[in-house]
Design an enzyme around this catalytic site. Structure first.
Site, PDB file in Angstrom:
ATOM      1  N   ARG A   1      15.803 -51.564 -62.082  1.00 45.23           N
ATOM      2  CA  ARG A   1      16.807 -51.863 -61.059  1.00 45.23           C
ATOM      3  C   ARG A   1      17.680 -53.001 -61.584  1.00 45.23           C
ATOM      4  O   ARG A   1      17.203 -53.893 -62.284  1.00 45.23           O
ATOM      5  CB  ARG A   1      16.150 -52.298 -59.742  1.00 45.23           C
ATOM      6  CG  ARG A   1      15.520 -51.156 -58.939  1.00 45.23           C
ATOM      7  CD  ARG A   1      16.554 -50.166 -58.402  1.00 45.23           C
ATOM      8  NE  ARG A   1      15.973 -49.119 -57.578  1.00 45.23           N
ATOM      9  CZ  ARG A   1      15.716 -47.870 -57.999  1.00 45.23           C
ATOM     10  NH1 ARG A   1      15.970 -47.506 -59.239  1.00 45.23           N
ATOM     11  NH2 ARG A   1      15.215 -46.981 -57.163  1.00 45.23           N
TER      12      ARG A   1
ATOM     13  N   HIS B   1      23.218 -44.356 -63.287  1.00 41.80           N
ATOM     14  CA  HIS B   1      21.914 -44.136 -62.653  1.00 41.80           C
ATOM     15  C   HIS B   1      21.442 -42.684 -62.857  1.00 41.80           C
ATOM     16  O   HIS B   1      21.201 -41.958 -61.885  1.00 41.80           O
ATOM     17  CB  HIS B   1      21.975 -44.476 -61.153  1.00 41.80           C
ATOM     18  CG  HIS B   1      20.620 -44.784 -60.565  1.00 41.80           C
ATOM     19  ND1 HIS B   1      20.391 -45.857 -59.739  1.00 41.80           N
ATOM     20  CD2 HIS B   1      19.427 -44.162 -60.699  1.00 41.80           C
ATOM     21  CE1 HIS B   1      19.109 -45.866 -59.380  1.00 41.80           C
ATOM     22  NE2 HIS B   1      18.510 -44.836 -59.955  1.00 41.80           N
TER      23      HIS B   1
HETATM   24  P1  NDP Z   1       4.953 -47.718 -60.439  1.00 46.14           P
HETATM   25  O1  NDP Z   1       4.684 -48.355 -59.132  1.00 46.14           O
HETATM   26  O2  NDP Z   1       4.138 -46.540 -60.850  1.00 46.14           O
HETATM   27  O3  NDP Z   1       4.820 -48.784 -61.617  1.00 46.14           O
HETATM   28  C1  NDP Z   1       5.345 -50.062 -61.533  1.00 46.14           C
HETATM   29  C2  NDP Z   1       4.860 -50.855 -62.739  1.00 46.14           C
HETATM   30  O4  NDP Z   1       5.482 -52.135 -62.708  1.00 46.14           O
HETATM   31  C3  NDP Z   1       3.355 -51.077 -62.737  1.00 46.14           C
HETATM   32  O5  NDP Z   1       2.850 -51.021 -64.040  1.00 46.14           O
HETATM   33  C4  NDP Z   1       3.231 -52.505 -62.189  1.00 46.14           C
HETATM   34  O6  NDP Z   1       2.082 -53.200 -62.622  1.00 46.14           O
HETATM   35  C5  NDP Z   1       4.467 -53.136 -62.792  1.00 46.14           C
HETATM   36  N1  NDP Z   1       4.870 -54.305 -62.029  1.00 46.14           N
HETATM   37  C6  NDP Z   1       5.292 -54.386 -60.752  1.00 46.14           C
HETATM   38  N2  NDP Z   1       5.534 -55.662 -60.400  1.00 46.14           N
HETATM   39  C7  NDP Z   1       5.247 -56.407 -61.492  1.00 46.14           C
HETATM   40  C8  NDP Z   1       5.284 -57.793 -61.763  1.00 46.14           C
HETATM   41  N3  NDP Z   1       5.653 -58.682 -60.832  1.00 46.14           N
HETATM   42  N4  NDP Z   1       4.913 -58.218 -62.990  1.00 46.14           N
HETATM   43  C9  NDP Z   1       4.510 -57.323 -63.932  1.00 46.14           C
HETATM   44  N5  NDP Z   1       4.457 -55.989 -63.741  1.00 46.14           N
HETATM   45  C10 NDP Z   1       4.820 -55.546 -62.523  1.00 46.14           C
HETATM   46  O7  NDP Z   1       6.509 -47.346 -60.443  1.00 46.14           O
HETATM   47  P2  NDP Z   1       7.228 -46.226 -61.317  1.00 46.14           P
HETATM   48  O8  NDP Z   1       6.803 -46.384 -62.721  1.00 46.14           O
HETATM   49  O9  NDP Z   1       7.093 -44.908 -60.675  1.00 46.14           O
HETATM   50  O10 NDP Z   1       8.761 -46.657 -61.131  1.00 46.14           O
HETATM   51  C11 NDP Z   1       9.207 -47.926 -61.554  1.00 46.14           C
HETATM   52  C12 NDP Z   1      10.651 -48.107 -61.136  1.00 46.14           C
HETATM   53  O11 NDP Z   1      11.514 -47.317 -61.931  1.00 46.14           O
HETATM   54  C13 NDP Z   1      11.003 -47.677 -59.697  1.00 46.14           C
HETATM   55  O12 NDP Z   1      10.573 -48.626 -58.754  1.00 46.14           O
HETATM   56  C14 NDP Z   1      12.500 -47.575 -59.781  1.00 46.14           C
HETATM   57  O13 NDP Z   1      13.073 -48.831 -59.531  1.00 46.14           O
HETATM   58  C15 NDP Z   1      12.748 -47.196 -61.248  1.00 46.14           C
HETATM   59  N6  NDP Z   1      13.233 -45.828 -61.382  1.00 46.14           N
HETATM   60  C16 NDP Z   1      14.474 -45.653 -61.932  1.00 46.14           C
HETATM   61  C17 NDP Z   1      14.985 -44.402 -62.104  1.00 46.14           C
HETATM   62  C18 NDP Z   1      16.320 -44.204 -62.759  1.00 46.14           C
HETATM   63  O14 NDP Z   1      16.817 -43.077 -62.803  1.00 46.14           O
HETATM   64  N7  NDP Z   1      16.923 -45.239 -63.306  1.00 46.14           N
HETATM   65  C19 NDP Z   1      14.232 -43.205 -61.687  1.00 46.14           C
HETATM   66  C20 NDP Z   1      12.937 -43.498 -61.133  1.00 46.14           C
HETATM   67  C21 NDP Z   1      12.469 -44.770 -60.987  1.00 46.14           C
HETATM   68  P3  NDP Z   1       0.602 -52.697 -62.226  1.00 46.14           P
HETATM   69  O15 NDP Z   1       0.412 -51.429 -63.025  1.00 46.14           O
HETATM   70  O16 NDP Z   1      -0.282 -53.775 -62.672  1.00 46.14           O
HETATM   71  O17 NDP Z   1       0.610 -52.443 -60.753  1.00 46.14           O
HETATM   72  C1  OXD Z   2      14.398 -43.469 -57.899  1.00 49.25           C
HETATM   73  C2  OXD Z   2      15.623 -43.551 -58.661  1.00 49.25           C
HETATM   74  O1  OXD Z   2      13.908 -44.516 -57.475  1.00 49.25           O
HETATM   75  O2  OXD Z   2      16.282 -42.509 -58.851  1.00 49.25           O
HETATM   76  O3  OXD Z   2      13.853 -42.354 -57.700  1.00 49.25           O
HETATM   77  O4  OXD Z   2      16.015 -44.629 -59.151  1.00 49.25           O
END
Ligand code: NDP
Ligand code: OXD
Length: 323
Positions: free
Chosen positions: A238, A286
């Protein structure tokens, strides 16, 4: 031989669809989810009777207007069609569980986008594009993938898939998350010390973190200053996770080589933004991992089926963590 009587057909259940999509997108999602679960009738709020609104325990949502969610008093959970929940968490009524989209197809698409952009940076494509504009014929050494360390921030559904794909391509990969992870072929770490180590060593930093209170502005001027001279950044998480002004300053100084940005603090990126014309920035609108309507509909439809069968609400977002 007497045949066993067929079970009576299950009744169709009306499920509200609360979204800010256009009419075409609304129709596509309704058709796909109803095709995946014929016992669900997905209805926009405007098509529901007062009684249907008052009794609905679950809704499908896509960037809903929070006021509209508050108009569903019996709601127990929402199934979001998107993976990121930063807008849902603060505005969804406290008693409503938020279930986000977890789809292996989405993770595979993200992994592909991360690999594509990592290769683009690894093989110096931004540099050759600049040379082309200057009609400059100059060859540069090629480094091996193993000699290139990629730091991946976020080891969840997106990050773990991306890290696997990068490692399979021969890159040296470091992954960072909130809690310790074990991922084959990936060096993993967590916590503040882990972040410092990843920042200091990465040639390419990939951000696939969710936006939460803890990650807002995480890649600050101080964090960027820890990065290697000449490193590059890919932000697919993000926009607000990275301090945009500090990033611009580092690129202008030549301390960072290039940034591939798919997400921004304000989307669509305003036409007046200086990011558009920066020669060391690649802007994507995006598109790193768009939700796949077919696979996501099957997942949402299956979650509804299990809920109407057993009352089981799928694993929900942890509101305290914000993801
Ligand atoms: P998940 O919830 O599966 O994974 C999030 C990861 O981030 C986990 O490994 C988590 O750690 C880590 N994390 C969260 N907070 C912290 C922190 N404060 N410090 C360190 N690590 C942290 O989410 P997804 O992988 O499914 O998605 C991640 C993001 O990708 C979404 O929230 C969205 O914003 C973005 N996204 C973007 C897209 C695009 O097209 N650009 C499409 C889809 C998603 P832990 O494993 O320890 O919980
Ligand atoms: C999502 C994205 O969060 O598209 O699914 O960024």
């Amino acid at each position: 031989m007497t045949r066993k009587p067929e079970p009576p057909p299950a009744a169709t259940t009306i499920v509200p669809f609360v979204h800010r999509l256009d009419a075409r997108e609304e129709a596509v999602w309704i058709a796909a989810i109803e095709a995946a679960n014929p016992f669900v009738a997905l209805r926009p709020l405007s098509a529901l009777t007062v009684e249907e609104r008052d009794s609905a325990p679950v809704a499908i949502v896509a960037n809903p207007d929070p006021a509209e969610l508050r108009g569903l008093p019996a709601l127990r959970w929402v199934q979001s069609l998107w993976a990121g929940v930063e807008r849902l968490v603060p505005h969804t009524p406290a008693q409503v569980a938020i279930v986000r989209m977890v789809d292996p197809q989405l993770a595979a698409t993200m992994a592909e986008a991360v690999l594509a952009c990592a290769l683009y940076l690894h093989r110096d494509m931004p540099l050759y594009a600049r040379q082309q504009r200057a009609r400059l014929w100059r060859q540069h050494d090629v480094r091996s993938a193993a000699d290139r360390r990629i730091g991946v921030l976020g080891m969840g559904e997106m990050g773990a898939a991306a890290a696997h794909r990068l490692a399979a391509n021969g890159f040296s990969v470091s992954g960072w998350s909130r809690s310790q992870k074990r991922i084959d072929g990936v060096e993993t770490s967590y916590g503040a010390d882990g972040l410092t180590r990843v920042l200091r060593r990465a040639d390419i930093l990939v951000i696939v973190l969710p936006l939460t209170e803890a990650t807002h502005g995480l890649i600050s001027a101080a964090a960027l200053a820890q990065m290697k001279h000449g490193a590059s950044i890919i932000n697919f998480g993000r926009g607000a996770i990275v301090d945009e002004a500090a990033l611009l300053a580092r690129l202008d100084e030549g301390a960072l080589q290039h940034a591939v940005l798919d997400v921004f603090a304000v989307e669509p990126l305003p036409r007046a933004s200086p990011l558009w014309k920066h020669e060391r920035i690649t802007i994507l609108p995006h598109i790193a991992a768009p939700t796949n309507v077919e696979t996501a509909s099957r997942i949402a439809a299956e979650n509804l089926r299990l809920y109407f069968r057993d009352g089981a609400i799928p694993m929900a977002v942890d509101r305290n963590r914000g993801y």
